[in-house]
Design an enzyme around this catalytic site. Structure first.
Site, PDB file in Angstrom:
ATOM      1  N   ARG A   1     -17.798 -43.323  37.657  1.00 48.33           N
ATOM      2  CA  ARG A   1     -16.359 -43.076  37.495  1.00 48.33           C
ATOM      3  C   ARG A   1     -15.518 -44.268  37.939  1.00 48.33           C
ATOM      4  O   ARG A   1     -14.300 -44.240  37.786  1.00 48.33           O
ATOM      5  CB  ARG A   1     -15.928 -41.826  38.265  1.00 48.33           C
ATOM      6  CG  ARG A   1     -16.331 -40.507  37.600  1.00 48.33           C
ATOM      7  CD  ARG A   1     -15.726 -39.317  38.318  1.00 48.33           C
ATOM      8  NE  ARG A   1     -14.266 -39.269  38.184  1.00 48.33           N
ATOM      9  CZ  ARG A   1     -13.495 -38.432  38.852  1.00 48.33           C
ATOM     10  NH1 ARG A   1     -14.032 -37.609  39.757  1.00 48.33           N
ATOM     11  NH2 ARG A   1     -12.176 -38.426  38.679  1.00 48.33           N
ATOM     12  N   LYS A   2     -16.148 -45.294  38.465  1.00 50.58           N
ATOM     13  CA  LYS A   2     -15.409 -46.462  38.934  1.00 50.58           C
ATOM     14  C   LYS A   2     -15.226 -47.456  37.788  1.00 50.58           C
ATOM     15  O   LYS A   2     -15.924 -47.402  36.762  1.00 50.58           O
ATOM     16  CB  LYS A   2     -16.143 -47.130  40.092  1.00 50.58           C
ATOM     17  CG  LYS A   2     -16.422 -46.203  41.269  1.00 50.58           C
ATOM     18  CD  LYS A   2     -15.154 -45.579  41.820  1.00 50.58           C
ATOM     19  CE  LYS A   2     -15.364 -44.879  43.158  1.00 50.58           C
ATOM     20  NZ  LYS A   2     -16.177 -43.667  43.098  1.00 50.58           N
TER      21      LYS A   2
END
Length: 356
Positions: A181-182
């Protein structure tokens, strides 16, 4: 039924596949040259003298606390609204995570409350640039004594800037995460950034069982196996090379969302003069739980923002924290990825509008 819109989708492709294949062909899957190559790229991306690759963002926080010598009797201030790893890293070293409330609109530490939480036992503060919004750094430095270490939890802030200065270089150490998700991902992984050579050496030692490889081969203090393998570093190298491109793409998607939603819900933004890192796009609305259930039923993956620590068994004795309570009850993370289209944002916005 329409195609699902995923909460997140990492921007990986042929360059990452080729990089992994190159490592596989060498047979050196870990403890090889790709580790140093990624570390050089990360140091450049954060404006620090050094970066040390580790197995996760949680490992980065844990090793940062170990490098500072945090232990029994030591206090470390952490925000009440954050992923639990921020506080867990302190507690795993034997220290006490002292929870301080947050500004419910920005999600970041309420600086006015930090000064009141400082004691003679305070060794460090871990401000979190939550979801990529930079903490008001000068304001924080103004209330924290020089002998108290400022360690950035910059897990979601790679590429973000506070008044032109890169997040990850503001504190004595910065802790990064490369979860999918980064903005930059390696699947799992993380790093500690620093310009202090002694801290960098300590992080490298502790990530490798505590082994000192120069001079006498020894373990003066026990460490852990928090190494990051070359296979994952190989994915990260082309990702970091594209950091500006990836951030620009996320800024574009964030702009589409803001155009559609700012008159309906509380939308995220950076303070004037700062650059948001856009790890996630998190809005706030009173009917959050209704919206979460309904959007998921329509194939739109949404999620709560993150955790209010004092709602968890490990930290329940602390509180109350009304800012964190408000953020925890109202925050909704929307689908967010570089590949999203305006049509995707339209669909999400139209579904969300029913709950305003």
């Amino acid at each position: 039924m329409s195609e699902p819109i995923r909460l997140a989708r990492p921007d990986v492709g042929e360059a990452e596949l080729a990089a992994v294949a190159e490592v596989v062909a060498t047979g050196m899957l870990t403890m090889g040259p790709k580790v140093g190559e990624l570390e050089c790229a990360l140091a450049g991306a954060c404006g620090t003298a050094d970066a040390v690759a580790v197995s996760s963002g949680t490992a980065a926080l844990h090793l940062a606390m170990m490098a500072l010598g945090i232990g029994p009797g030591d206090e470390v201030i952490v925000p009440a609204y954050t992923f639990p790893a921020t506080a867990n890293a302190v507690e795993l070293c034997g220290g006490k995570a002292v929870i301080v409330d947050v500004d419910p609109d920005t999600f970041n530490l309420d600086i006015g409350l930090v000064a009141a939480a400082l004691t003679q036992q305070t060794r460090a503060v871990i401000p979190v640039h939550l979801f990529g919004r930079p903490v008001p750094w000068e304001e924080l430095k103004g209330v924290v004594p020089d002998d108290v270490a400022l360690v950035e939890d910059a897990a979601g802030a790679l590429g973000a800037r506070y008044r032109g200065t890169l997040c990850g270089s503001l504190g004595i150490m910065g802790c990064l995460s490369f979860h999918p998700r980064k903005i930059v991902t390696t699947g799992e992984g993380g790093a500690v950034t620093t310009s202090d050579p002694e801290l960098a050496d300590a992080i490298r030692r502790f990530r490798h069982h505590g082994i000192v490889t120069s001079g006498d081969y020894d373990i003066p203090e026990p460490g852990l196996n928090y190494r990051m393998p070359d296979l994952l570093c190989a994915i990260g190298i082309p990702q970091v090379a594209r950091l500006d491109e990836l951030l620009a793409a996320r800024e574009r998607v964030a702009g589409w969302y803001t155009e559609r939603l700012e008159h309906l819900v509380l939308t995220p933004r950076a303070a004037d003069g700062d650059r948001h890192g856009w790890q996630a796009y998190v809005v706030q609305l009173d009917r959050r739980d209704e919206a979460l259930t309904a959007l998921r039923a329509e194939g739109i993956e949404v999620q709560i923002g993150t955790y209010a620590l004092h709602h968890l068994g490990a930290y329940r004795e602390q509180g109350p924290f009304p800012g964190a309570d408000r953020a925890f009850a109202r925050a909704l993370a929307l689908p967010f990825a570089t590949a999203m289209t305006e049509a995707d944002c339209d669909r999400v916005a139209e579904a969300l509008a029913r709950f305003v």
